[in-house]
Design a protein around this motif. Structure first.
Motif, mmCIF file in Angstrom:
data_model
loop_
_atom_site.group_PDB
_atom_site.id
_atom_site.type_symbol
_atom_site.label_atom_id
_atom_site.label_comp_id
_atom_site.label_asym_id
_atom_site.label_seq_id
_atom_site.Cartn_x
_atom_site.Cartn_y
_atom_site.Cartn_z
ATOM 1 N N ASP A 60 0.798 -1.346 0.039
ATOM 2 C CA ASP A 60 -0.063 -0.028 0.277
ATOM 3 C C ASP A 60 0.888 1.461 0.003
ATOM 4 O O ASP A 60 0.354 2.256 -0.555
ATOM 5 C CB ASP A 60 -0.875 0.253 1.128
ATOM 6 N N ASP A 61 2.163 1.038 0.654
ATOM 7 C CA ASP A 61 2.832 2.194 0.494
ATOM 8 C C ASP A 61 4.490 1.707 0.661
ATOM 9 O O ASP A 61 5.045 1.237 1.373
ATOM 10 C CB ASP A 61 2.880 3.179 1.979
ATOM 11 N N THR A 91 7.184 3.079 0.270
ATOM 12 C CA THR A 91 8.088 3.995 0.923
ATOM 13 C C THR A 91 8.298 3.430 2.341
ATOM 14 O O THR A 91 9.288 3.661 2.989
ATOM 15 C CB THR A 91 7.886 5.477 0.819
ATOM 16 N N GLN A 92 7.287 2.810 2.844
ATOM 17 C CA GLN A 92 7.423 2.060 4.315
ATOM 18 C C GLN A 92 7.972 0.636 4.524
ATOM 19 O O GLN A 92 8.212 0.368 5.580
ATOM 20 C CB GLN A 92 6.132 2.188 4.975
ATOM 21 N N LYS A 130 3.708 5.157 -4.538
ATOM 22 C CA LYS A 130 3.239 5.046 -3.249
ATOM 23 C C LYS A 130 2.878 3.290 -3.285
ATOM 24 O O LYS A 130 3.367 2.494 -2.841
ATOM 25 C CB LYS A 130 2.350 5.648 -2.681
ATOM 26 N N THR A 131 1.438 3.173 -4.163
ATOM 27 C CA THR A 131 1.261 1.822 -4.261
ATOM 28 C C THR A 131 2.057 0.852 -5.025
ATOM 29 O O THR A 131 2.577 1.567 -6.123
ATOM 30 C CB THR A 131 -0.478 1.695 -4.817
ATOM 31 N N GLU A 155 1.333 3.203 -8.307
ATOM 32 C CA GLU A 155 0.308 4.400 -8.538
ATOM 33 C C GLU A 155 -0.784 3.949 -9.142
ATOM 34 O O GLU A 155 -1.315 4.475 -10.379
ATOM 35 C CB GLU A 155 1.076 5.520 -9.006
ATOM 36 N N PRO A 198 -5.226 1.009 -3.066
ATOM 37 C CA PRO A 198 -3.879 -0.016 -3.177
ATOM 38 C C PRO A 198 -4.404 -0.907 -4.182
ATOM 39 O O PRO A 198 -5.554 -1.301 -4.493
ATOM 40 C CB PRO A 198 -3.902 -0.553 -1.798
#
Length: 327
Positions: A278-279, A281-282, A297-298, A318, A324
């Motif tokens: 879903d992200d 970057t995390q 992100k996605t 994206e 997502p």
């Protein structure tokens, strides 16, 4: 005289019950004969006003923690604009959605601190009743009625509105289910079409890069991804070919070099598993984007493999609707 008065009141009550039963039957027929939610909404607000003799009606549908106005009657334009959306738990309709209980204000609505919209107070409303719309025990909307005079809401009024709310709630749920079924059918047809298109590429005199680019374009459109890429690697995992979709020529020029196959892209090769985030970057496997890289992100990454041998990686990022990627 007392006997005549009681008989007259009994007759009026019977006529009112008959009228309301007729209205509920009409609404039930509209809900059962059509999956057009707007038609059911419009019928509901009209029937509610007819039965209660209130001055205005507003019907809200719940989506997560937000109530959205979908039908109304008798509202001034400034009031309509002020109440188009409510957070659950805020203002009178939001409180009904949060508690799942009928809420009544029989007088002095303009001075009730729970009525937060200034336009409501300025419009001169004095009384209000809000009823939850339910389906399978869940509150999926609210019906609110207002009047410019003080009103006493009898038990028969509330019972009628609750029954009406249950009918509308079921209609909303059925309409959503129908929309979901239609969307799934549409997506299956798109998937079938994309499969036919991909198979047709095999019989055309195209280079490997042209085949990859057309296939990638079809996949991005199919899953509504803003960006996509396919990377082909050698036996050592070194990038041999990289085909992308979604970046402008200006963005490509600013980036300068192609991806090096590290971070998540490297994990697709090494782990050989689908990666859906879903992200991105995390994720601890994520490598920092280079300068001028567009935000992403996605993420959905799939190894390009056959018989346990990984030839490359396909990734999409994206999703255009902001949601997502799903299973």
């Amino acid at each position: 005289n007392d006997m005549l008065t009681r008989l007259r009141e009994a007759r009026q009550d019977a006529e009112q019950r008959e009228e309301r039963l007729t209205l509920l039957n009409a609404l039930s027929a509209a809900a059962s004969q059509s999956l057009d939610a707007d038609r059911v909404f419009d019928t509901a607000v009209q029937q509610a006003l007819t039965a209660t003799r209130m001055d205005s009606a507003a019907l809200f549908v719940r989506d997560d923690e937000v109530l959205t106005l979908v039908a109304h009657l008798g509202l001034a334009p400034e009031v309509e604009a002020a109440i188009r959306q409510h957070r659950v738990g805020e203002d009178l309709p939001g409180l009904v959605a949060a508690t799942g209980e009928v809420l009544t204000v029989e007088a002095a609505l303009s001075r009730d601190p729970r009525a937060q919209a200034e336009a409501i107070r300025q419009a001169g409303y004095e009384s209000f009743v809000g009823v939850p719309l339910r389906s399978q025990g869940r509150v999926i909307g609210v019906l609110g009625l207002g009047a410019c005079e003080a009103r006493t809401f009898a038990e028969a009024d509330l019972s009628f509105l609750q029954t009406l709310g249950d009918i509308v709630g079921t209609a909303v749920a059925n309409g959503r289910l129908y929309a979901e079924v239609r969307e799934r059918a549409r997506r299956l047809e798109e998937l079938h079409g994309a499969g036919r298109e991909l198979l047709s590429l095999l019989g055309q005199p195209l280079t490997e890069e042209e085949v990859l680019h057309r296939a990638l374009t079809s996949l991005c459109h199919l899953v509504q991804a803003k960006y996509g890429a396919v990377g082909i690697v050698d036996d050592e995992g070194r990038l041999l070919q990289f085909v992308h979709w979604g970046l402008t020529e200006e963005e490509i020029a600013r980036l300068g070099s192609l991806p090096r196959g590290i971070g998540l892209l490297g994990a697709l090769i090494e782990e050989g598993e689908v990666i859906r985030l879903d992200d991105l970057t995390q994720d601890p496997r994520h490598a920092a984007f280079p300068a001028h890289h567009p935000p992403m992100k996605t993420f959905l990454g799939v190894p390009v493999a056959s018989r346990e041998k990984v030839y490359g990686r396909l990734y999409l990022t994206e999703k255009e609707d902001g949601q997502p990627f799903t299973e």
